[in-house]
Design a protein around this motif. Structure first.
Motif, PDB file in Angstrom:
ATOM      1  N   LEU A 189       0.842  -1.193   0.000  1.00  0.00           N
ATOM      2  CA  LEU A 189       0.000   0.000   0.000  1.00  0.00           C
ATOM      3  C   LEU A 189       0.881   1.248   0.000  1.00  0.00           C
ATOM      4  CD1 LEU A 189      -2.916   1.063   0.131  1.00  0.00           C
ATOM      5  CD2 LEU A 189      -2.835   0.773   2.607  1.00  0.00           C
ATOM      6  N   GLU A 190       1.091   1.809  -1.184  1.00  0.00           N
ATOM      7  CA  GLU A 190       1.961   2.971  -1.319  1.00  0.00           C
ATOM      8  C   GLU A 190       1.333   4.210  -0.671  1.00  0.00           C
ATOM      9  OE1 GLU A 190       4.958   3.272  -2.453  1.00  0.00           O
ATOM     10  OE2 GLU A 190       5.293   1.328  -3.426  1.00  0.00           O
ATOM     11  N   PRO A 191       2.155   5.142  -0.183  1.00  0.00           N
ATOM     12  CA  PRO A 191       1.606   6.347   0.450  1.00  0.00           C
ATOM     13  C   PRO A 191       0.606   7.087  -0.433  1.00  0.00           C
ATOM     14  CG  PRO A 191       3.952   6.204   0.889  1.00  0.00           C
ATOM     15  CD  PRO A 191       3.630   5.101  -0.089  1.00  0.00           C
ATOM     16  N   GLU A 192       0.879   7.137  -1.733  1.00  0.00           N
ATOM     17  CA  GLU A 192      -0.051   7.829  -2.634  1.00  0.00           C
ATOM     18  C   GLU A 192      -1.421   7.167  -2.623  1.00  0.00           C
ATOM     19  OE1 GLU A 192       4.105   8.707  -3.870  1.00  0.00           O
ATOM     20  OE2 GLU A 192       2.999   6.872  -3.374  1.00  0.00           O
ATOM     21  N   VAL A 241       1.960  12.969   1.674  1.00  0.00           N
ATOM     22  CA  VAL A 241       2.697  11.755   1.332  1.00  0.00           C
ATOM     23  C   VAL A 241       4.115  11.783   1.891  1.00  0.00           C
ATOM     24  CG1 VAL A 241       3.743  10.511  -0.603  1.00  0.00           C
ATOM     25  CG2 VAL A 241       1.335  11.154  -0.710  1.00  0.00           C
ATOM     26  N   GLU A 242       4.794  12.904   1.746  1.00  0.00           N
ATOM     27  CA  GLU A 242       6.181  12.973   2.203  1.00  0.00           C
ATOM     28  C   GLU A 242       6.290  12.858   3.720  1.00  0.00           C
ATOM     29  OE1 GLU A 242       8.842  12.642   0.398  1.00  0.00           O
ATOM     30  OE2 GLU A 242       7.382  12.379  -1.212  1.00  0.00           O
ATOM     31  N   ALA A 243       5.335  13.419   4.437  1.00  0.00           N
ATOM     32  CA  ALA A 243       5.347  13.288   5.893  1.00  0.00           C
ATOM     33  C   ALA A 243       5.181  11.830   6.299  1.00  0.00           C
ATOM     34  CB  ALA A 243       4.234  14.131   6.501  1.00  0.00           C
ATOM     35  N   LEU A 244       4.336  11.111   5.567  1.00  0.00           N
ATOM     36  CA  LEU A 244       4.169   9.691   5.848  1.00  0.00           C
ATOM     37  C   LEU A 244       5.442   8.916   5.526  1.00  0.00           C
ATOM     38  CD1 LEU A 244       2.500   7.254   6.629  1.00  0.00           C
ATOM     39  CD2 LEU A 244       1.463   7.277   4.352  1.00  0.00           C
ATOM     40  N   ARG A 245       6.054   9.217   4.387  1.00  0.00           N
ATOM     41  CA  ARG A 245       7.303   8.523   4.031  1.00  0.00           C
ATOM     42  C   ARG A 245       8.388   8.756   5.081  1.00  0.00           C
ATOM     43  NH1 ARG A 245       7.385   6.037  -0.763  1.00  0.00           N
ATOM     44  NH2 ARG A 245       6.085   6.813  -2.469  1.00  0.00           N
ATOM     45  N   ARG A 246       8.440   9.949   5.633  1.00  0.00           N
ATOM     46  CA  ARG A 246       9.466  10.244   6.634  1.00  0.00           C
ATOM     47  C   ARG A 246       9.283   9.398   7.891  1.00  0.00           C
ATOM     48  NH1 ARG A 246       8.736  15.607   4.759  1.00  0.00           N
ATOM     49  NH2 ARG A 246       7.295  16.098   6.465  1.00  0.00           N
ATOM     50  N   LEU A 251       5.304  -2.415  12.312  1.00  0.00           N
ATOM     51  CA  LEU A 251       3.920  -2.870  12.390  1.00  0.00           C
ATOM     52  C   LEU A 251       2.976  -1.772  12.855  1.00  0.00           C
ATOM     53  CD1 LEU A 251       4.474  -6.438  13.910  1.00  0.00           C
ATOM     54  CD2 LEU A 251       3.716  -5.886  11.585  1.00  0.00           C
ATOM     55  N   ASP A 252       3.452  -0.889  13.710  1.00  0.00           N
ATOM     56  CA  ASP A 252       2.602   0.202  14.196  1.00  0.00           C
ATOM     57  C   ASP A 252       2.112   1.062  13.034  1.00  0.00           C
ATOM     58  OD1 ASP A 252       2.986  -0.706  16.772  1.00  0.00           O
ATOM     59  OD2 ASP A 252       4.583   0.725  17.239  1.00  0.00           O
ATOM     60  N   ILE A 253       2.997   1.399  12.110  1.00  0.00           N
ATOM     61  CA  ILE A 253       2.616   2.212  10.951  1.00  0.00           C
ATOM     62  C   ILE A 253       1.850   1.378   9.935  1.00  0.00           C
ATOM     63  CG2 ILE A 253       3.579   3.406   8.929  1.00  0.00           C
ATOM     64  CD1 ILE A 253       5.528   4.762  10.698  1.00  0.00           C
ATOM     65  N   TYR A 254       2.238   0.124   9.791  1.00  0.00           N
ATOM     66  CA  TYR A 254       1.592  -0.795   8.850  1.00  0.00           C
ATOM     67  C   TYR A 254       0.097  -0.897   9.132  1.00  0.00           C
ATOM     68  CZ  TYR A 254       0.743  -5.560   6.889  1.00  0.00           C
ATOM     69  OH  TYR A 254       0.270  -6.656   6.237  1.00  0.00           O
ATOM     70  N   TYR A 255      -0.265  -1.092  10.395  1.00  0.00           N
ATOM     71  CA  TYR A 255      -1.677  -1.240  10.745  1.00  0.00           C
ATOM     72  C   TYR A 255      -2.423   0.079  10.593  1.00  0.00           C
ATOM     73  CZ  TYR A 255      -0.350  -5.821  12.549  1.00  0.00           C
ATOM     74  OH  TYR A 255       0.133  -7.110  12.653  1.00  0.00           O
ATOM     75  N   ALA A 256      -1.752   1.186  10.860  1.00  0.00           N
ATOM     76  CA  ALA A 256      -2.391   2.490  10.667  1.00  0.00           C
ATOM     77  C   ALA A 256      -2.697   2.727   9.186  1.00  0.00           C
ATOM     78  CB  ALA A 256      -1.492   3.603  11.209  1.00  0.00           C
ATOM     79  N   GLY A 257      -1.760   2.366   8.312  1.00  0.00           N
ATOM     80  CA  GLY A 257      -1.983   2.539   6.873  1.00  0.00           C
ATOM     81  C   GLY A 257      -3.153   1.718   6.377  1.00  0.00           C
ATOM     82  N   ALA A 258      -3.326   0.518   6.924  1.00  0.00           N
ATOM     83  CA  ALA A 258      -4.403  -0.372   6.480  1.00  0.00           C
ATOM     84  C   ALA A 258      -5.779   0.160   6.825  1.00  0.00           C
ATOM     85  CB  ALA A 258      -4.211  -1.757   7.096  1.00  0.00           C
ATOM     86  N   SER A 259      -5.861   1.174   7.672  1.00  0.00           N
ATOM     87  CA  SER A 259      -7.166   1.692   8.103  1.00  0.00           C
ATOM     88  C   SER A 259      -7.969   2.305   6.963  1.00  0.00           C
ATOM     89  CB  SER A 259      -6.969   2.736   9.210  1.00  0.00           C
ATOM     90  OG  SER A 259      -6.334   3.906   8.686  1.00  0.00           O
ATOM     91  N   ASP A 316       8.423  -8.759   0.635  1.00  0.00           N
ATOM     92  CA  ASP A 316       7.821  -8.631   1.959  1.00  0.00           C
ATOM     93  C   ASP A 316       6.763  -7.525   1.989  1.00  0.00           C
ATOM     94  OD1 ASP A 316       7.308  -9.197   4.591  1.00  0.00           O
ATOM     95  OD2 ASP A 316       9.254  -8.578   5.378  1.00  0.00           O
ATOM     96  N   ASP A 317       7.168  -6.305   2.325  1.00  0.00           N
ATOM     97  CA  ASP A 317       6.269  -5.143   2.395  1.00  0.00           C
ATOM     98  C   ASP A 317       6.901  -4.004   1.588  1.00  0.00           C
ATOM     99  OD1 ASP A 317       4.196  -5.939   4.640  1.00  0.00           O
ATOM    100  OD2 ASP A 317       6.175  -6.535   5.382  1.00  0.00           O
ATOM    101  N   PRO A 318       6.845  -4.101   0.273  1.00  0.00           N
ATOM    102  CA  PRO A 318       7.679  -3.230  -0.576  1.00  0.00           C
ATOM    103  C   PRO A 318       7.402  -1.744  -0.464  1.00  0.00           C
ATOM    104  CG  PRO A 318       6.080  -4.446  -1.901  1.00  0.00           C
ATOM    105  CD  PRO A 318       6.051  -5.052  -0.536  1.00  0.00           C
TER     106      PRO A 318
END
Length: 350
Positions: free
Chosen positions: A32-35, A53-58, A69-77, A286-288
């Motif tokens: 799940l790319e930031p965009e 997007v850039e703030a998330l990438r940082r 995993l903390d960020i991974y689960y937040a992104g999946a929301s 894995d989680d590209p």
């Protein structure tokens, strides 16, 4: 050792990109790319704790598996509807096709979504529809592996399996992922036994941050057919001998290992050691979206960092990926023929 045509060293990066390959360790939520996160957030009215997007990438500065995993689960929301899961999977499969992935066995984490009120049917039908369309559009073979979250209870895993029962014709296997340390495979012995009774393939994450004992447990208790990661196996000589003798594949993810500090530098990765020991090692992403590289990025950067890896290793890794897949034998043989043809073409150009 299989005799290969001579490949000029300068041709190796092109060969790595062009070689047909199977990807056996890809978490679809991890593609799940930031965009796309921001696009789906807008589409679904989900508020994000990042301005852009850039703030998330940082925020992708991980120190270990849990910090990721903390960020991974937040992104999946942002994944709420069947179309969201379809769009996510189709985007990955389109990218995989450009990397000459001919087979993708895709992990998905239903508990990440059902805990938010998203139904199992929504998740599976969206992902499955993308797999069907990707074969028609890109010629890529894709299948789904349902992963249980090991930081949750076995009872929760049983409940997840029950929810998936009407959809098992869309799922080829089960896996075990999430926080490894403190959650040994033995915790899930009964649910994996039930999955085997149902005819599902079995894989399990083990030996990424966890000890070799977790790999033994995955093999002896869960009866895993593949070990996801498995890089810690080198610390147990008897285990290495067993993995080699039984040809138990390892789905290795080099850039992930570096990003999560399993290896401080890619140049320190033990992939050459795994191959030298005769293990059925494969390269995967894995989680590209989070770890800075899809499968061809993993091949190119790993080979660049480890000069001991040669065209022979490239051929072996691709061949291993076909052997380790759960695809039909006829498909595996066809992909192997494509691999041989690819090497012949690059030798002629050299």
């Amino acid at each position: 050792m299989h005799t290969l045509p001579t490949i000029a060293p300068e041709r190796l990066p092109d060969l790595l990109a062009a070689s047909p390959k199977a990807e056996l360790h890809i978490h679809i939520e991890g593609s799940l790319e930031p965009e796309m996160i921001f696009a789906l957030a807008r589409r679904n009215g989900v508020a994000l704790p990042y301005d852009d997007v850039e703030a998330l990438r940082r925020a992708y500065a991980f120190t270990d598996l849990q910090s990721f995993l903390d960020i991974y689960y937040a992104g999946a929301s942002v994944l709420l509807h069947e179309q969201d899961f379809y769009d996510l999977a189709l985007a990955y499969l389109a990218r995989g096709a450009t990397d000459n992935v001919v087979r993708a066995e895709i992990f998905f984490d239903p508990q990440t979504h059902t805990a938010r009120g998203v139904s199992m049917e929504t998740v599976v039908r969206g992902l499955h529809r993308a797999c069907v369309d990707a074969r028609a559009r890109f010629g890529i073979s894709a299948a789904l592996i349902m992963s249980f979250l090991r930081h949750l209870s076995e009872e929760d895993a049983f409940a997840t399996l029950e929810q998936a029962m009407p959809l098992l014709d869309h799922i080829i296997g089960v896996g075990l992922d999430s926080s490894e340390l403190g959650h040994p495979p033995e915790k899930f012995a009964r649910v994996f036994a039930r999955c085997r009774q149902l005819g599902l393939h079995v894989v399990a994450h083990a030996g990424e941050e966890g000890p070799p004992a977790y790999i033994w447990g995955a093999l002896d208790v869960l009866h895993a057919e593949r070990i996801d990661h498995g890089v810690q196996a080198v610390h147990d000589a008897a285990l290495v001998r067993r993995l080699a003798a039984e040809r138990i594949p390892l789905t290795v993810c080099p850039l992930s290992n570096q990003k999560l500090c399993v290896f401080p530098e890619l140049a320190q990765h033990n992939l050459p050691q795994l191959l030298a020991a005769g293990l059925v090692a494969t390269v995967n992403s894995d989680d590209p979206a989070y770890f800075g590289g899809y499968i061809n990025d993993n091949f190119r950067q790993t080979f660049a960092a480890l000069p001991a890896l040669t065209a022979q290793h490239a051929w072996q890794l691709a061949r291993n990926s076909f052997e380790a897949s759960f695809a039909a034998e006829a498909e595996r043989q066809a992909w192997q023929q494509r691999l041989e043809a690819c090497f012949e073409q690059h030798a002629q150009r050299g």
